[in-house]
Design a protein around this motif. Structure first.
Motif, PDB file in Angstrom:
ATOM      1  N   GLY A 127       0.814  -1.199   0.000  1.00  0.00           N
ATOM      2  CA  GLY A 127       0.000   0.000   0.000  1.00  0.00           C
ATOM      3  C   GLY A 127       0.853   1.257   0.000  1.00  0.00           C
ATOM      4  O   GLY A 127       2.067   1.222  -0.204  1.00  0.00           O
ATOM      5  N   LEU A 128       0.214   2.375   0.239  1.00  0.00           N
ATOM      6  CA  LEU A 128       0.887   3.673   0.232  1.00  0.00           C
ATOM      7  C   LEU A 128       1.134   4.228   1.621  1.00  0.00           C
ATOM      8  O   LEU A 128       1.552   5.372   1.766  1.00  0.00           O
ATOM      9  CB  LEU A 128       0.060   4.665  -0.583  1.00  0.00           C
ATOM     10  CG  LEU A 128      -0.093   4.351  -2.074  1.00  0.00           C
ATOM     11  CD1 LEU A 128      -0.990   5.378  -2.745  1.00  0.00           C
ATOM     12  CD2 LEU A 128       1.265   4.312  -2.755  1.00  0.00           C
ATOM     13  N   GLY A 129       0.853   3.442   2.652  1.00  0.00           N
ATOM     14  CA  GLY A 129       1.117   3.888   4.005  1.00  0.00           C
ATOM     15  C   GLY A 129       0.316   5.125   4.361  1.00  0.00           C
ATOM     16  O   GLY A 129      -0.899   5.192   4.136  1.00  0.00           O
ATOM     17  N   LEU A 130       1.007   6.122   4.905  1.00  0.00           N
ATOM     18  CA  LEU A 130       0.320   7.344   5.329  1.00  0.00           C
ATOM     19  C   LEU A 130      -0.280   8.117   4.160  1.00  0.00           C
ATOM     20  O   LEU A 130      -1.195   8.916   4.350  1.00  0.00           O
ATOM     21  CB  LEU A 130       1.294   8.237   6.101  1.00  0.00           C
ATOM     22  CG  LEU A 130       1.687   7.747   7.503  1.00  0.00           C
ATOM     23  CD1 LEU A 130       2.717   8.676   8.124  1.00  0.00           C
ATOM     24  CD2 LEU A 130       0.457   7.663   8.393  1.00  0.00           C
TER      25      LEU A 130
ATOM     26  N   ALA B   3       1.351  16.668   3.633  1.00  0.00           N
ATOM     27  CA  ALA B   3       1.074  16.293   5.019  1.00  0.00           C
ATOM     28  C   ALA B   3       1.528  14.868   5.301  1.00  0.00           C
ATOM     29  O   ALA B   3       2.107  14.577   6.360  1.00  0.00           O
ATOM     30  CB  ALA B   3      -0.415  16.444   5.314  1.00  0.00           C
ATOM     31  N   ALA B   4       1.289  13.948   4.364  1.00  0.00           N
ATOM     32  CA  ALA B   4       1.722  12.562   4.550  1.00  0.00           C
ATOM     33  C   ALA B   4       3.242  12.475   4.607  1.00  0.00           C
ATOM     34  O   ALA B   4       3.810  11.773   5.454  1.00  0.00           O
ATOM     35  CB  ALA B   4       1.190  11.700   3.407  1.00  0.00           C
TER      36      ALA B   4
ATOM     37  N   ASP C 110       1.935  23.718   0.299  1.00  0.00           N
ATOM     38  CA  ASP C 110       3.126  23.338   1.058  1.00  0.00           C
ATOM     39  C   ASP C 110       2.981  23.705   2.525  1.00  0.00           C
ATOM     40  O   ASP C 110       3.204  22.888   3.425  1.00  0.00           O
ATOM     41  CB  ASP C 110       4.346  24.038   0.464  1.00  0.00           C
ATOM     42  CG  ASP C 110       5.632  23.704   1.220  1.00  0.00           C
ATOM     43  OD1 ASP C 110       6.290  22.727   0.862  1.00  0.00           O
ATOM     44  OD2 ASP C 110       5.948  24.428   2.193  1.00  0.00           O
ATOM     45  N   ARG C 111       2.567  24.936   2.791  1.00  0.00           N
ATOM     46  CA  ARG C 111       2.426  25.395   4.176  1.00  0.00           C
ATOM     47  C   ARG C 111       1.327  24.628   4.907  1.00  0.00           C
ATOM     48  O   ARG C 111       1.482  24.227   6.055  1.00  0.00           O
ATOM     49  CB  ARG C 111       2.109  26.878   4.214  1.00  0.00           C
ATOM     50  CG  ARG C 111       3.119  27.807   3.546  1.00  0.00           C
ATOM     51  CD  ARG C 111       4.408  27.897   4.315  1.00  0.00           C
ATOM     52  NE  ARG C 111       5.314  26.811   3.991  1.00  0.00           N
ATOM     53  CZ  ARG C 111       6.356  26.463   4.725  1.00  0.00           C
ATOM     54  NH1 ARG C 111       6.612  27.084   5.848  1.00  0.00           N
ATOM     55  NH2 ARG C 111       7.144  25.470   4.353  1.00  0.00           N
ATOM     56  N   LEU C 112       0.179  24.432   4.238  1.00  0.00           N
ATOM     57  CA  LEU C 112      -0.942  23.745   4.871  1.00  0.00           C
ATOM     58  C   LEU C 112      -0.615  22.284   5.132  1.00  0.00           C
ATOM     59  O   LEU C 112      -0.975  21.730   6.177  1.00  0.00           O
ATOM     60  CB  LEU C 112      -2.184  23.857   3.978  1.00  0.00           C
ATOM     61  CG  LEU C 112      -3.465  23.209   4.509  1.00  0.00           C
ATOM     62  CD1 LEU C 112      -3.853  23.822   5.848  1.00  0.00           C
ATOM     63  CD2 LEU C 112      -4.591  23.353   3.489  1.00  0.00           C
ATOM     64  N   GLY C 113       0.080  21.637   4.193  1.00  0.00           N
ATOM     65  CA  GLY C 113       0.431  20.238   4.374  1.00  0.00           C
ATOM     66  C   GLY C 113       1.359  20.019   5.548  1.00  0.00           C
ATOM     67  O   GLY C 113       1.160  19.103   6.359  1.00  0.00           O
ATOM     68  N   ARG C 114       2.355  20.862   5.668  1.00  0.00           N
ATOM     69  CA  ARG C 114       3.283  20.713   6.794  1.00  0.00           C
ATOM     70  C   ARG C 114       2.583  21.003   8.126  1.00  0.00           C
ATOM     71  O   ARG C 114       2.868  20.353   9.134  1.00  0.00           O
ATOM     72  CB  ARG C 114       4.478  21.640   6.601  1.00  0.00           C
ATOM     73  CG  ARG C 114       5.337  21.300   5.375  1.00  0.00           C
ATOM     74  CD  ARG C 114       6.455  22.306   5.213  1.00  0.00           C
ATOM     75  NE  ARG C 114       7.146  22.182   3.947  1.00  0.00           N
ATOM     76  CZ  ARG C 114       8.231  21.436   3.729  1.00  0.00           C
ATOM     77  NH1 ARG C 114       8.728  20.727   4.718  1.00  0.00           N
ATOM     78  NH2 ARG C 114       8.811  21.389   2.549  1.00  0.00           N
ATOM     79  N   LEU C 115       1.697  21.973   8.116  1.00  0.00           N
ATOM     80  CA  LEU C 115       0.939  22.294   9.321  1.00  0.00           C
ATOM     81  C   LEU C 115       0.020  21.134   9.707  1.00  0.00           C
ATOM     82  O   LEU C 115      -0.075  20.766  10.888  1.00  0.00           O
ATOM     83  CB  LEU C 115       0.126  23.562   9.097  1.00  0.00           C
ATOM     84  CG  LEU C 115      -0.758  24.039  10.259  1.00  0.00           C
ATOM     85  CD1 LEU C 115       0.105  24.412  11.456  1.00  0.00           C
ATOM     86  CD2 LEU C 115      -1.618  25.216   9.821  1.00  0.00           C
ATOM     87  N   ALA C 116      -0.641  20.524   8.717  1.00  0.00           N
ATOM     88  CA  ALA C 116      -1.535  19.403   8.999  1.00  0.00           C
ATOM     89  C   ALA C 116      -0.759  18.201   9.525  1.00  0.00           C
ATOM     90  O   ALA C 116      -1.217  17.493  10.431  1.00  0.00           O
ATOM     91  CB  ALA C 116      -2.299  19.021   7.725  1.00  0.00           C
ATOM     92  N   GLY C 117       0.417  17.941   8.963  1.00  0.00           N
ATOM     93  CA  GLY C 117       1.239  16.844   9.465  1.00  0.00           C
ATOM     94  C   GLY C 117       1.606  17.019  10.927  1.00  0.00           C
ATOM     95  O   GLY C 117       1.627  16.062  11.705  1.00  0.00           O
ATOM     96  N   LEU C 118       1.889  18.253  11.328  1.00  0.00           N
ATOM     97  CA  LEU C 118       2.199  18.539  12.729  1.00  0.00           C
ATOM     98  C   LEU C 118       0.973  18.350  13.615  1.00  0.00           C
ATOM     99  O   LEU C 118       1.051  17.734  14.688  1.00  0.00           O
ATOM    100  CB  LEU C 118       2.735  19.960  12.862  1.00  0.00           C
ATOM    101  CG  LEU C 118       2.899  20.494  14.288  1.00  0.00           C
ATOM    102  CD1 LEU C 118       4.065  19.804  14.981  1.00  0.00           C
ATOM    103  CD2 LEU C 118       3.088  22.008  14.288  1.00  0.00           C
TER     104      LEU C 118
END
Length: 526
Positions: free
Chosen positions: A277-280, A293-294, A372-380
């Protein structure tokens, strides 16, 4: 050959100052900080060593404890830099055919060309002053000075060689570095545990010092005390311990060099099962920001440069619990929520710097700044949000009422959102050298100290300034003693934090898109 290695280390040390003004500034700051600590110890040694007021037992305890601390610093420091590209790492000399004995002696002596060695020398000179009230003990301290200095260097080199020879895997190095930092955080609980085993710390110290003096950690520092007391049997035993330590360090270095140069061996297969699978990537939306985010979440849980924070925070919880049990002050536990919020929000202030060359993925695929900004924020937020809420909620429920609980949880989450929003902007505007992929989580590349301190200090100060509205509201609530107003600072803090998150994503995205080529050039140069 030994002289050539020494000249090489000298040239590398001096040439490092030609890299940047930030490196010079960071080195000066680190040197002054270390000199300040050693200076305080030196003053203590001068004061306690006065002939008219010297207490033999007090001097012995102080000497052994300081000697143990210095030994431990030399022992654990290589764990912090194990992942860095150390020019004097034994692996760097594999192809040169240097005789093993010359390489052992050369690397041990080059370890003395450092700021740490200079500071240690100052402390050792202070040891002579510390024992000046007894001439024989002072002479012993002077004679053992070079022996202790070379012992520290050999032990440090033994650790470095061992890591390079048997623990060269990235996970092993990172585990050792994080373990060393965790132990440092837990020093206070360990001391409290020892104190609780006795009626007081003053009663525990002589026993602890007696034990340390029979180990390599404190044997060398206890030699002058044996001479002052005329205990020649203990003196001889400690000399044997010290000699055995030197011999063991040399044998470990030799065995490590044999492994590195003669029997490197093939890397073992990890035996990991094929990925399915693709994991996260299956857990986040199939959008640009979801992919970011993943990827950021994978970094948090598999890259110890990020994950080191996740390991240290539970250790701080243990520290807070021990401090509460010792002093019975609930505020120690109540402060965990805001502290977690601030720390985790600040943690993504260098996310682009940590990407290094992998930042090319974002450049070549045309990921927008907002994505980019939203993805990194969501990952956190996937783990920072529940962690902050729990650390604020549990102590508040245990020690306070509903009103205070609401304020504490709201302010903690507000601090998380505010710090994270500011970090979204800062990381897109300011970069600085950080540990490279594969390096230890606590290592720092050359030339990074000055810029790192300026950017991080500025970000921390700005984050605290953004919390001023909450601080004012909480102060008004406390002074007015109006419990029904508790929801006001809580709700305002969360709303303001969410607004700052939105601003950080939008403004950070604009800065990101405007300076994307420069960002990529900077992080690849680091």
């Amino acid at each position: 050959m030994v002289a050539s290695l020494i000249r090489l280390k000298k040239d590398l040390t001096l040439n490092a100052f030609n890299q940047s003004a930030w490196h010079i500034l960071g080195t000066i700051f680190a040197g002054l900080y270390g000199l300040g600590i050693v200076g305080m110890l030196f003053v203590l040694q001068v004061t306690e060593g006065a002939a008219e007021s010297a207490d033999p037992e007090t001097v012995r305890i102080a000497s052994v404890l300081m000697g143990t601390a210095v030994f431990l610093l030399w022992l654990i420091f290589p764990l912090f830099i194990s992942g860095s590209d150390s020019a004097m790492n034994p692996r760097q000399f594999i192809t040169y055919g240097i005789p093993r004995s010359a390489l052992i002696l050369g690397t041990a002596l080059t370890g003395l060309i450092s700021i740490g060695a200079v500071l240690t020398l100052v402390w050792l000179i202070g040891q002579v002053v510390h024992w000046r009230w007894d001439p024989a003990a002072a002479v012993t301290a002077a004679l053992t000075l070079p022996l202790l200095l070379i012992t520290f260097s050999l032990v440090s080199q033994a650790v470095t060689t061992s890591i390079s020879a048997w623990l060269s895997g990235r996970r092993a190095r990172d585990f050792l570095a994080v373990l060393a930092l965790t132990v440092m955080v837990l020093v206070y609980p360990i001391v409290i545990g020892i104190e609780n085993a006795f009626s007081s710390l003053a009663e525990a110290l002589p026993t602890v010092v007696d034990i340390l003096a029979l180990t390599p950690l404190g044997a060398g520092a206890a030699l002058p005390a044996d001479v002052a007391a005329g205990d020649w049997g203990a003196f001889g035993l400690r000399l044997v311990i010290l000699a055995a330590t030197v011999g063991a360090a040399v044998l470990i270095i030799r065995a490590g060099l044999v492994r590195i140069t003669e029997r490197p061996g093939a890397q073992r297969s990890s035996g990991a099962r094929p990925a399915q699978g693709l994991g996260l990537f299956d857990r986040f939306p199939a959008t640009p920001w979801g992919a970011v985010a993943a990827r950021a979440s994978i970094y948090w849980f598999k890259d110890t440069r990020y994950g080191g924070t996740l390991v240290i925070l539970p250790a701080l919880v243990v520290l807070a619990i021990v401090m509460y049990s010792q002093f019975d002050h609930p505020w120690v536990l109540l402060a965990l929520g805001p502290f977690f919020g601030f720390t985790l929000g600040f943690a993504i202030s260098a996310d682009i710097s940590y990407d290094n060359s992998a930042f090319a993925l974002h450049v070549t695929t045309g990921v927008s700044g907002v994505a980019d900004r939203l993805g990194r924020l969501a990952g956190l937020m996937t783990f920072a949000l529940p962690a902050t809420a729990l650390t604020a909620l549990v102590p508040a429920v245990m020690f306070t009422g509903p009103a205070t609980t609401a304020v504490l949880v709201g302010v903690s989450l507000g601090m998380l959102f505010s710090a994270a929003g500011l970090s979204c902007l800062i990381s897109a505007r300011f970069t600085y050298p950080v540990p490279k992929p594969g390096d230890g989580p606590l290592s720092q590349p050359s030339g990074s100290s000055g810029r790192l301190m300026m950017v991080q200090l500025g970000t921390m100060v700005a984050s605290l300034l953004l919390m001023l509205p909450e601080i004012v509201l909480v102060a008004i609530w406390l002074l007015a003693e109006l419990s029904w107003l508790a929801w006001v600072p809580a709700v305002i803090s969360v709303i303001k934090g969410l607004v700052l998150c939105w601003l950080g994503v939008v403004l950070g995205g604009r800065v990101y898109e405007r300076s994307q080529p420069e960002l990529f050039q900077q992080v690849t140069q680091y």
